[in-house]
Motif scaffolding. Structure first.
Motif, PDB file in Angstrom:
ATOM      1  N   TYR A 150       0.858  -1.249  -0.063  1.00 22.61           N
ATOM      2  CA  TYR A 150      -0.182   0.094   0.085  1.00 22.61           C
ATOM      3  C   TYR A 150       0.769   1.343   0.072  1.00 22.61           C
ATOM      4  O   TYR A 150       0.391   2.272  -0.138  1.00 22.61           O
ATOM      5  CB  TYR A 150      -0.871  -0.119   1.244  1.00 22.61           C
ATOM      6  CG  TYR A 150      -0.248  -0.054   2.539  1.00 22.61           C
ATOM      7  CD1 TYR A 150       0.228   0.935   3.264  1.00 22.61           C
ATOM      8  CD2 TYR A 150      -0.420  -1.243   3.176  1.00 22.61           C
ATOM      9  CE1 TYR A 150       0.896   0.628   4.396  1.00 22.61           C
ATOM     10  CE2 TYR A 150       0.179  -1.537   4.504  1.00 22.61           C
ATOM     11  CZ  TYR A 150       0.649  -0.578   5.140  1.00 22.61           C
ATOM     12  OH  TYR A 150       1.501  -0.752   6.008  1.00 22.61           O
TER      13      TYR A 150
ATOM     14  N   PHE B 159       3.534   1.698  -2.171  1.00 26.02           N
ATOM     15  CA  PHE B 159       4.226   1.857  -3.380  1.00 26.02           C
ATOM     16  C   PHE B 159       3.323   1.489  -4.447  1.00 26.02           C
ATOM     17  O   PHE B 159       3.725   1.020  -5.583  1.00 26.02           O
ATOM     18  CB  PHE B 159       5.577   1.045  -3.658  1.00 26.02           C
ATOM     19  CG  PHE B 159       6.645   1.344  -2.580  1.00 26.02           C
ATOM     20  CD1 PHE B 159       7.036   2.688  -2.489  1.00 26.02           C
ATOM     21  CD2 PHE B 159       6.745   0.171  -1.396  1.00 26.02           C
ATOM     22  CE1 PHE B 159       8.237   2.760  -1.531  1.00 26.02           C
ATOM     23  CE2 PHE B 159       7.726   0.741  -0.459  1.00 26.02           C
ATOM     24  CZ  PHE B 159       8.330   2.009  -0.605  1.00 26.02           C
ATOM     25  N   ALA B 160       2.055   1.340  -4.226  1.00 21.76           N
ATOM     26  CA  ALA B 160       0.944   1.302  -5.385  1.00 21.76           C
ATOM     27  C   ALA B 160      -0.385   1.854  -4.851  1.00 21.76           C
ATOM     28  O   ALA B 160      -0.613   1.692  -3.705  1.00 21.76           O
ATOM     29  CB  ALA B 160       0.970  -0.531  -5.443  1.00 21.76           C
ATOM     30  N   PRO B 161      -0.923   2.353  -5.774  1.00 20.71           N
ATOM     31  CA  PRO B 161      -2.145   3.003  -5.492  1.00 20.71           C
ATOM     32  C   PRO B 161      -3.295   2.007  -4.990  1.00 20.71           C
ATOM     33  O   PRO B 161      -3.394   0.844  -5.522  1.00 20.71           O
ATOM     34  CB  PRO B 161      -2.813   3.598  -6.750  1.00 20.71           C
ATOM     35  CG  PRO B 161      -2.095   2.764  -7.811  1.00 20.71           C
ATOM     36  CD  PRO B 161      -0.748   2.256  -7.395  1.00 20.71           C
ATOM     37  N   ASP B 162      -3.861   2.414  -3.969  1.00 19.66           N
ATOM     38  CA  ASP B 162      -5.213   1.395  -3.228  1.00 19.66           C
ATOM     39  C   ASP B 162      -6.403   2.161  -3.269  1.00 19.66           C
ATOM     40  O   ASP B 162      -6.417   3.197  -2.893  1.00 19.66           O
ATOM     41  CB  ASP B 162      -4.738   1.047  -1.928  1.00 19.66           C
ATOM     42  CG  ASP B 162      -5.520  -0.112  -1.320  1.00 19.66           C
ATOM     43  OD1 ASP B 162      -6.745   0.108  -1.628  1.00 19.66           O
ATOM     44  OD2 ASP B 162      -5.148  -0.917  -0.907  1.00 19.66           O
TER      45      ASP B 162
ATOM     46  N   PRO C  93      -6.379   5.367  -0.596  1.00 22.96           N
ATOM     47  CA  PRO C  93      -5.183   6.115  -1.515  1.00 22.96           C
ATOM     48  C   PRO C  93      -3.999   6.945  -0.865  1.00 22.96           C
ATOM     49  O   PRO C  93      -3.216   7.151  -1.321  1.00 22.96           O
ATOM     50  CB  PRO C  93      -6.062   6.784  -2.484  1.00 22.96           C
ATOM     51  CG  PRO C  93      -7.505   7.137  -1.750  1.00 22.96           C
ATOM     52  CD  PRO C  93      -7.639   5.976  -1.055  1.00 22.96           C
TER      53      PRO C  93
ATOM     54  N   MET D 116      -0.241   5.523   0.091  1.00 22.57           N
ATOM     55  CA  MET D 116       0.714   5.661  -0.866  1.00 22.57           C
ATOM     56  C   MET D 116       1.507   6.871  -0.882  1.00 22.57           C
ATOM     57  O   MET D 116       1.124   7.979  -0.765  1.00 22.57           O
ATOM     58  CB  MET D 116       0.127   5.591  -2.375  1.00 22.57           C
ATOM     59  CG  MET D 116       1.365   5.186  -3.373  1.00 22.57           C
ATOM     60  SD  MET D 116       0.346   5.212  -4.997  1.00 22.57           S
ATOM     61  CE  MET D 116       0.240   7.030  -5.269  1.00 22.57           C
TER      62      MET D 116
ATOM     63  N   ALA E 216       4.473   6.818  -2.951  1.00 25.12           N
ATOM     64  CA  ALA E 216       5.345   6.819  -4.209  1.00 25.12           C
ATOM     65  C   ALA E 216       4.647   5.609  -5.002  1.00 25.12           C
ATOM     66  O   ALA E 216       4.566   4.424  -4.539  1.00 25.12           O
ATOM     67  CB  ALA E 216       6.966   6.715  -4.098  1.00 25.12           C
ATOM     68  N   ASP E 217       4.365   5.892  -6.217  1.00 27.73           N
ATOM     69  CA  ASP E 217       3.946   4.890  -7.262  1.00 27.73           C
ATOM     70  C   ASP E 217       5.144   4.247  -7.618  1.00 27.73           C
ATOM     71  O   ASP E 217       5.608   4.410  -8.860  1.00 27.73           O
ATOM     72  CB  ASP E 217       3.139   5.736  -8.153  1.00 27.73           C
ATOM     73  CG  ASP E 217       2.322   4.351  -9.074  1.00 27.73           C
ATOM     74  OD1 ASP E 217       2.712   3.324  -8.902  1.00 27.73           O
ATOM     75  OD2 ASP E 217       1.467   4.963 -10.133  1.00 27.73           O
ATOM     76  N   VAL E 218       5.570   3.183  -7.123  1.00 27.64           N
ATOM     77  CA  VAL E 218       6.754   2.288  -7.655  1.00 27.64           C
ATOM     78  C   VAL E 218       6.102   1.001  -7.793  1.00 27.64           C
ATOM     79  O   VAL E 218       6.266   0.098  -6.888  1.00 27.64           O
ATOM     80  CB  VAL E 218       8.015   2.464  -6.607  1.00 27.64           C
ATOM     81  CG1 VAL E 218       9.284   1.821  -7.122  1.00 27.64           C
ATOM     82  CG2 VAL E 218       8.242   3.907  -6.324  1.00 27.64           C
ATOM     83  N   PRO E 219       5.768   0.411  -8.753  1.00 28.41           N
ATOM     84  CA  PRO E 219       5.216  -0.786  -9.012  1.00 28.41           C
ATOM     85  C   PRO E 219       6.399  -1.904  -8.668  1.00 28.41           C
ATOM     86  O   PRO E 219       6.005  -3.018  -8.238  1.00 28.41           O
ATOM     87  CB  PRO E 219       4.769  -0.990 -10.624  1.00 28.41           C
ATOM     88  CG  PRO E 219       4.552   0.598 -10.767  1.00 28.41           C
ATOM     89  CD  PRO E 219       5.653   1.209 -10.174  1.00 28.41           C
TER      90      PRO E 219
ATOM     91  N   GLU F  82       6.478  -2.607  -5.158  1.00 30.13           N
ATOM     92  CA  GLU F  82       5.090  -3.205  -4.570  1.00 30.13           C
ATOM     93  C   GLU F  82       5.398  -4.707  -5.118  1.00 30.13           C
ATOM     94  O   GLU F  82       4.858  -5.587  -4.159  1.00 30.13           O
ATOM     95  CB  GLU F  82       3.928  -2.801  -5.392  1.00 30.13           C
ATOM     96  CG  GLU F  82       2.550  -3.143  -4.845  1.00 30.13           C
ATOM     97  CD  GLU F  82       2.205  -4.319  -5.600  1.00 30.13           C
ATOM     98  OE1 GLU F  82       1.282  -4.968  -5.006  1.00 30.13           O
ATOM     99  OE2 GLU F  82       2.676  -4.500  -6.737  1.00 30.13           O
TER     100      GLU F  82
END
Length: 583
Positions: free
Chosen positions: A146, A148-151, A155, A158, A160-163, A166
C-alpha cells in the motif's frame, strides 16, 4: 471455577467478559452500518460482520468456561483482526486505511491459534519463531503493497507509485508466508507424532481443518482464479466462509476435547485457590472439568464401611450401575472417597484418577462435612426411632394393664362383692374364696410379668449376670450361657441395654427362627462389653422388618456401640453387639 461461583474474583471476571461482549456487539453493529452492503459486493462484505460475531461469541464462551486457558482470549484477538480487516472496505478514509494496514492480520491470528492450542500458550522455540514470523509477514511485509502502489480503498497511504517495489514486497511476503506455512506444518506434524491416541482424536480433525484453511486463505487466489476461472469475489467469499469455521473449531476443541480436559485440570487449581467462603461444589467442579454432567462424588465413611453422597445419604449398590466407573480417591494411603462417572462420556478415563489426586485434600474436607451431616442425620433418625420405641413400649404396657390386669382386677372385685352378699353355706363361700385367692395370685403374677418386662428385678437389684441367668432359665429351648462379666461391672444403662439385646435375640430365636438350641455369651474386653447370641433356627432375620431388632440396634448405637447380625436363610442367626462400658 464454576459459572455459578459467587467469589469476588469470578464475579469481576464475568463482568469483564460481559463488557467485552457488549463492546464487541456495538463495534460489529457499527461495522454493519459502515459497510456498503447494498452494493454488488454486499453478500461478500456481509461475511465480515458474520465472522466478527462468530469470533466474539466463541471467544467469550471459551474464555468463560476456561478462565485459565488463553484460547478464548486468542479467539477474541483474531476476531479483532477480522473487524479491522472489515473496516478496510468502508468509505471512511481513516478506517479504510486502518483496515488496509491490518488486512492480513487474521492469517497471523489463525497461525497463532493453531500453534497455541490447547492451553493458549505457544511452546517451543520453533513454534514461537513461526508465530512471530506470521505477525511480521502480515503486518510489516504488507507495507510495500500500500506504500508503493495505489489502493482504491486507502489512496492516502501511498507515498510513491513504484510498482517494482510493490511487486518485490509482494513476492517477499508470499515467500515468507510459504515458509510460515511450512514451519506450521512441521510443528503440527511433530505434535501429532508425540501425542497419545486420545489426543490425536482431538488434534487430527482440528489440525486437518486448520491446514486446509491456511492453504485456502494463502493460495486460493493463486489457484482458483487462474486455474478454475473463479472471480475474485467468489474466492473472497470462500476464504471468509472458511474463516467462519475457525473459531467454532477451536472453541469446541477447547471445551470438549480430551486434550482440553488435560489443560482443564488447571481449572481445579484455580478452584482450590479461590478466595472467599462460597465455592462451587466439588462435584460440580469435577463434572465440568471432566465433561460428565452425571458425575457424582462419594465420601468414604470407615465406621459404616461404605460411601455416602454429598448430602450424607448412604450410597447403595443399585447406584453403582454397570455402565459407570467408580474411581477410588486416596490421601496419604487412606481411602477418602470415590468419583462415579459415566465411562461412555470419558475421552480419557485416566483423567478421572488425575483429577481425584488434584482435589484429594478438598475432597477429604468435604468428606468430613458429609460424614458430619450423615452422623447428624443418623443421630436425629436414631432419636426419633428411640422415642417411637419408647412410646410403643409405653402403649404396650398400658394396653396390657388395661386389657389384662385391670379387667382381671375388676372381675375379682365383683367376685369379692358377690361373696360378701350371698347367703350360701360355709362350704360354698370357702370354695369361692379359694377361687378368688387364685385369681388374685394370677393377677399378681401378671403384674410381675409386666414389671419384669419393663425392668427385671434381678437386673435392677443384682446386675446383668443374674438377670441373664434368670432370663435363660425362662427360655423353653435348650440354652447355654457363658458369662465373663461380673454384676454391676458396667453402668446401669449399659447393663440394661445388653440385657435388652439378649432378650430381643432370644425372643427372635424362639418366635420367628424356630431354633432348637441357643447359645448366649457375655464378656468384657477392656472398655467394651461383648454380647453374642447364636441359634440354629431358620435364619432370615433382618433389621427393619420388625420393631424388635430395629429397637435393639438403635439402643446400642445410641450408646456408641455397634450391632452385627448374620442370618443367612436356613443357617441360623448370630447377633453380636459391642457396647462401650466407659459410660
Amino acid at each position: 471455577m464454576s459459572t455459578g461461583a459467587s467469589a469476588p474474583i469470578r464475579r469481576s471476571f464475568n463482568r469483564a467478559l460481559f463488557v467485552i461482549l457488549c463492546a464487541g456487539v456495538l463495534l460489529n453493529t457499527a461495522l454493519v452500518a459502515l459497510l456498503p452492503l447494498h452494493g454488488p459486493l454486499g453478500p461478500v462484505l456481509a461475511l465480515f460482520p458474520v465472522n466478527v460475531l462468530i469470533y466474539l461469541g466463541a471467544g467469550v464462551l471459551a474464555w468463560h468456561y476456561r478462565p485459565s486457558n488463553r484460547m478464548g482470549a486468542l479467539i477474541l484477538l483474531t476476531g479483532v483482526w477480522m473487524l479491522l480487516g472489515g473496516l478496510g472496505n468502508t468509505d471512511v478514509a481513516a478506517l479504510a486505511a486502518l483496515g488496509t494496514i491490518a488486512g492480513s492480520m487474521p492469517l497471523a491470528g489463525f497461525v497463532h491459534l493453531l500453534l497455541a492450542f490447547p492451553a493458549g500458550r505457544v511452546r517451543g522455540a520453533v513454534a514461537r519463531a513461526t508465530v512471530i514470523a506470521a505477525y511480521v509477514t502480515s503486518l510489516l511485509l504488507q507495507v510495500p503493497r500500500y506504500l508503493f502502489a495505489p489502493d482504491v480503498a486507502a489512496p492516502g497511504l501511498m507515498i510513491a507509485d513504484v510498482p517494482a517495489f510493490e511487486q518485490w514486497g509482494g513476492g517477499v511476503q508470499e515467500f515468507v508466508g510459504f515458509l510460515v506455512l511450512t514451519s506450521t506444518l512441521i510443528v503440527l506434524a511433530d505434535r501429532l507424532r508425540r501425542s497419545t491416541a486420545v489426543e490425536r482424536r482431538v488434534l487430527v480433525p482440528l489440525y486437518g481443518y486448520g491446514i486446509v484453511a491456511l492453504v485456502v486463505l494463502l493460495f486460493a487466489s493463486r489457484i482458483l482464479g487462474p486455474v478454475l476461472g473463479w472471480a475474485p469475489t467468489d474466492v473472497a467469499a470462500l476464504q471468509l466462509l472458511v474463516f467462519c469455521g475457525v473459531p467454532i473449531a477451536f472453541a469446541l476443541g477447547t471445551l470438549r476435547g480430551g486434550v482440553a480436559r488435560t489443560g482443564e485440570l488447571e481449572e481445579l487449581g484455580v478452584w482450590l485457590g479461590e478466595v472467599g467462603s462460597v465455592k462451587p461444589a466439588i462435584g460440580a467442579a469435577l463434572a465440568r472439568t471432566l465433561g460428565d454432567p452425571t458425575l457424582e462424588v462419594w465420601f468414604w465413611v470407615p465406621a459404616r464401611e461404605g460411601y455416602v453422597d454429598t448430602e450424607g445419604v448412604e450410597v447403595t449398590s443399585e447406584r453403582q450401575q454397570a455402565h459407570r466407573v467408580v474411581e477410588t480417591v486416596e490421601l496419604d494411603g487412606r481411602r477418602i472417597g470415590a468419583i462415579s462417572c459415566d465411562i461412555a462420556l470419558m475421552a480419557e478415563p485416566g483423567l478421572v484418577r488425575t483429577a481425584g489426586r488434584v482435589v484429594a485434600i478438598a475432597l477429604d474436607r468435604e468428606r468430613l462435612i458429609a460424614e458430619l451431616l450423615a452422623s447428624s442425620r443418623a443421630l436425629q433418625s436414631s432419636r426419633e426411632r428411640l422415642v417411637e420405641v419408647a412410646d410403643r413400649e409405653r402403649r404396650r404396657i398400658a394396653q396390657d394393664l388395661h386389657d389384662g390386669l385391670q379387667a382381671q382386677l375388676v372381675l375379682l372385685a365383683l367376685e369379692a362383692q358377690q361373696i360378701a352378699h350371698i347367703g350360701a353355706d360355709e362350704e360354698t363361700v370357702r370354695e369361692r374364696a379359694t377361687e378368688l385367692r387364685k385369681g388374685i395370685d394370677a393377677a399378681a403374677s401378671g403384674l410381675r410379668e409386666v414389671v419384669y418386662s419393663v425392668m427385671p428385678a434381678a437386673l435392677s437389684q443384682r446386675g446383668l449376670s443374674a438377670a441373664a441367668e434368670d432370663l435363660v432359665d425362662r427360655v423353653p429351648v435348650p440354652t447355654t450361657l457363658d458369662l465373663n462379666v461380673a454384676d454391676n461391672e458396667c453402668s446401669p444403662v449399659v447393663e440394661s441395654t445388653a440385657y435388652f439385646v439378649v432378650a430381643e435375640a432370644l425372643a427372635n430365636a424362639i418366635k420367628h427362627s424356630r431354633a432348637g438350641a441357643i447359645a448366649v455369651q457375655l464378656g468384657r474386653d477392656g472398655d467394651v462389653l461383648h454380647v453374642e447370641v447364636r441359634d440354629n433356627g431358620d435364619g432370615g432375620a433382618r433389621v427393619g422388618r420388625g420393631f424388635g431388632l430395629t429397637g435393639m440396634v438403635e439402643r446400642v448405637e445410641a450408646l456408641g456401640g455397634t450391632v452385627h447380625i448374620e442370618s443367612p436363610d436356613g443357617s441360623g442367626t448370630t447377633v453380636r453387639a459391642e457396647i462401650p462400658c466407659g459410660l
